[in-house]
Structure formats: structure tokens, C-alpha cells
Design an enzyme around this catalytic site. Structure first.
Site, PDB file in Angstrom:
ATOM      1  N   GLU A  37     -48.317 -13.184 -16.127  1.00  0.00           N
ATOM      2  CA  GLU A  37     -47.192 -13.326 -17.057  1.00  0.00           C
ATOM      3  C   GLU A  37     -47.670 -13.900 -18.386  1.00  0.00           C
ATOM      4  OE1 GLU A  37     -43.911 -15.547 -15.396  1.00  0.00           O
ATOM      5  OE2 GLU A  37     -43.803 -14.267 -13.619  1.00  0.00           O
ATOM      6  N   ASP A  81     -44.773 -12.227  -6.880  1.00  0.00           N
ATOM      7  CA  ASP A  81     -44.583 -13.598  -6.386  1.00  0.00           C
ATOM      8  C   ASP A  81     -43.093 -13.865  -6.126  1.00  0.00           C
ATOM      9  OD1 ASP A  81     -43.806 -13.746  -9.033  1.00  0.00           O
ATOM     10  OD2 ASP A  81     -45.042 -15.474  -9.546  1.00  0.00           O
ATOM     11  N   SER A  82     -42.246 -12.849  -6.405  1.00  0.00           N
ATOM     12  CA  SER A  82     -40.834 -12.922  -6.001  1.00  0.00           C
ATOM     13  C   SER A  82     -40.733 -13.056  -4.481  1.00  0.00           C
ATOM     14  CB  SER A  82     -40.082 -11.675  -6.467  1.00  0.00           C
ATOM     15  OG  SER A  82     -40.736 -10.499  -6.031  1.00  0.00           O
ATOM     16  N   GLU A 111     -39.626  -7.537 -18.749  1.00  0.00           N
ATOM     17  CA  GLU A 111     -38.482  -7.982 -17.937  1.00  0.00           C
ATOM     18  C   GLU A 111     -37.402  -8.626 -18.793  1.00  0.00           C
ATOM     19  OE1 GLU A 111     -39.532 -10.351 -14.514  1.00  0.00           O
ATOM     20  OE2 GLU A 111     -37.417 -10.722 -14.019  1.00  0.00           O
ATOM     21  N   LYS A 141     -51.553  -8.984 -11.788  1.00  0.00           N
ATOM     22  CA  LYS A 141     -50.561  -9.086 -12.864  1.00  0.00           C
ATOM     23  C   LYS A 141     -50.458 -10.540 -13.294  1.00  0.00           C
ATOM     24  CE  LYS A 141     -45.896  -8.735 -12.146  1.00  0.00           C
ATOM     25  NZ  LYS A 141     -45.428 -10.071 -12.578  1.00  0.00           N
ATOM     26  N   ASP A 149     -49.663 -10.033  -7.798  1.00  0.00           N
ATOM     27  CA  ASP A 149     -49.170 -10.967  -8.822  1.00  0.00           C
ATOM     28  C   ASP A 149     -49.954 -12.276  -8.730  1.00  0.00           C
ATOM     29  OD1 ASP A 149     -47.338 -11.219 -10.823  1.00  0.00           O
ATOM     30  OD2 ASP A 149     -45.599 -11.471  -9.515  1.00  0.00           O
TER      31      ASP A 149
HETATM   32  O1  KIV Z   1     -42.614 -11.026  -8.768  1.00  0.00           O
HETATM   33  C1  KIV Z   1     -42.061  -9.942  -9.005  1.00  0.00           C
HETATM   34  O2  KIV Z   1     -41.471  -9.311  -8.130  1.00  0.00           O
HETATM   35  C2  KIV Z   1     -42.130  -9.444 -10.368  1.00  0.00           C
HETATM   36  C3  KIV Z   1     -41.174  -8.353 -10.727  1.00  0.00           C
HETATM   37  C4  KIV Z   1     -39.873  -8.970 -11.052  1.00  0.00           C
HETATM   38  C5  KIV Z   1     -41.699  -7.507 -11.805  1.00  0.00           C
HETATM   39  O3  KIV Z   1     -42.879  -9.928 -11.162  1.00  0.00           O
END
Ligand code: KIV
Length: 263
Positions: free
Chosen positions: A114, A44-45, A181, A112, A83
Site C-alpha cells: 500500500e 490482508d483483508s 481503492e 502488493k 499482500d
Molecule cells: O486486502 C485486500 O483484500 C485488499 C483488497 C481490498 C484490494 O487489499
């Protein structure tokens, strides 16, 4: 990499060989990444480096699904993780409903989420409904507004113990691997040693089971800021800008196009 990774082959790398994970948001880059990377994370970056937002919190499930499909088109033989964005796994039912959407609308191999001990019940619910989950512990970008910034974890004994509890809870819940992280390297090593699934670091030192970087950071394309843990493998922004300047100059002077570019 020649063969697509699976949950089994990913787990088997623990203690044998470090895993290479990278983020991707589109087919073009995903295709370039496929030969060198074990797993591609549609992080989600993308809300920051692709959509230009200040943090990841406004990324939507629709956005993640769109980009996961784009990545999958470019990297057909890659293990792709989608994500789950902020607000899409606030309880087990929401998490399952939204993860099923991801699985039905994309070819992602896993999602994924968090969180550690506090999210273990959600990971368990997803795994028991056939959704493969990659955990994410330590610095959690989706908590940036709550915490008032990005804070490195593992600096106190309490944080160290919590991280180990988080890793164990994520593993017991059924995750096949996890990202760690922004954690002090010695603590990240202890965390990795405390579980039997791969722990993939970002800003967590070298003594973990693999590394993940955001592609636009490691290619030097994202200029807003560079975290300490990022190694820029090329100065992408300068290279792109200089190519564009040459193009602009040549258009203005009519040096481009030449005969070879002309029908
Ligand atoms: O969103 C993302 O790119 C991430 C990485 C920083 C692991 O979660």
C-alpha cells in the site's frame, strides 16, 4: 481462463480487456475461483473476514505466507499476489527481507504494498531485486487507525493531483499493475488514463482496467457490513445458514442419515 497470466500478459491487457481479480484465503475457494479469475489476491483483508479482527493491521507475515500457500494448493495455474501486511515494509531493507521470505516460502508471483509516491523508493528497491510488485493507491486500509476510518479519496483537487502523482510514481518505480481503492470514479478514470500499467479498481467505478472484490463480500458471506461498492452475487450467508438449519433439523428428527448415506 485457460492460461496462467504473467507480468507481460497482465500488462498487455491495458486498454484491451478488463482484468478480473478476486481475493482468496484458502485452497477450497481458490480452486473454485481459478476458472473465472485472472489473478488471485491473498489480501490482508483475511484478517477481518477469515480471522474476525476489526481491521487488517494485526495480520502477520506468517499468516500471509500460510494462506498464500493454501491458495496456491487450490489454484495451481493462477497468478497469485501476496499482500504485504502492516509493518513489514517500513523501509526498503525490511521490505526486501520480508518479500524474499514470501518468494522463498510460497509460489506467489508478486507482492502488493500500500502507498503511492511515499512508497515508490521501496517498490523500486523490490523490483530491482526481482520482486514483482502490485501497487495499491487511494484508500489504504492499513492507514485506518491513522485516518480514523475508511475515507473515500479524490474529493478535492489536491487529492486528485496526489492520486495522479501516486500512480505515476508507482509505475515509474517498476510496479506491473496497481489497485486503486475507494476513489471517486471520474478521478479513478483520470488516474488509469495517466499510466500505462493496469489500474484495478475496488470502489473506484468502471472506467479503470479491471476490478477486484473481496470474495466473502461478493458472495454475501461477510455480514458485518457491506460497503457501497460491493455487489453481492449471491446471498451466501442465508444459503449457508439455511443449509445448516436443514442439517440440524434432519439430525434431530433422524431424517439424516438415510440408507444411501449408510455403510
Ligand atoms: O486486502 C485486500 O483484500 C485488499 C483488497 C481490498 C484490494 O487489499
Amino acid at each position: 481462463m485457460t492460461k496462467k497470466m504473467t507480468i507481460t500478459s497482465i500488462k498487455k491487457t491495458k486498454g484491451v480487456t478488463p482484468l478480473v481479480m478476486i481475493t482468496a484465503y484458502d485452497a477450497l475457494f481458490a480452486k473454485l475461483m481459478e476458472p473465472s479469475c485472472d489473478m488471485i489476491l491473498v489480501g490482508d483483508s483475511l484478517n477481518m473476514s477469515f480471522a474476525g479482527k476489526a481491521d487488517t493491521l494485526s495480520a502477520t507475515l506468517e499468516q500471509m505466507i500460510y494462506h498464500t500457500n493454501a491458495v496456491a494448493m487450490g489454484a495451481k495455474d493462477s497468478f497469485i499476489i501476496c499482500d504485504m501486511p502492516f509493518g513489514t515494509y517500513i523501509n526498503s531493507d525490511e521490505a526486501l527481507k520480508n518479500s524474499i521470505k514470501v518468494f522463498q516460502q510460497t509460489p506467489a508471483s508478486a507482492v502488493k504494498i500500500e502507498g503511492g509516491e511515499d512508497k515508490a523508493h521501496i517498490i523500486k528497491h523490490l523490483c530491482s531485486n526481482s520482486i514483482a510488485v502490485c501497487g495499491h493507491i487511494g484508500l489504504l486500509p492499513q492507514t485506518v487507525r491513522l485516518e480514523g476510518g475508511y475515507k473515500v479519496k479524490g474529493k478535492t483537487q489536491e487529492e486528485r493531483e496526489q492520486l495522479i502523482r501516486d500512480a505515476k510514481a508507482v509505475e515509474s518505480a517498476g510496479a506491473f499493475c496497481m489497485v486503486i481503492e475507494g476513489v471517486k470514479a471520474d478521478v479513478a478514470k483520470e488516474v488509469a488514463d495517466s499510466v500505462n500499467i493496469p489500474v484495478i479498481g475496488i470502489g473506484a467505478g468502471r472506467d479503470v482496467d479491471g476490478q477486484v472484490l473481496v470474495f466473502s463480500d461478493m458472495l454475501g458471506l461477510f455480514e458485518e457490513f457491506t460497503p457501497k461498492f460491493v455487489k453481492k452475487y449471491m446471498d451466501g450467508a442465508s444459503l449457508v445458514k439455511s443449509a445448516l438449519k436443514s442439517y440440524s433439523d434432519e439430525v434431530k428428527t433422524k431424517e439424516f442419515p438415510q440408507d444411501i448415506h449408510t455403510y
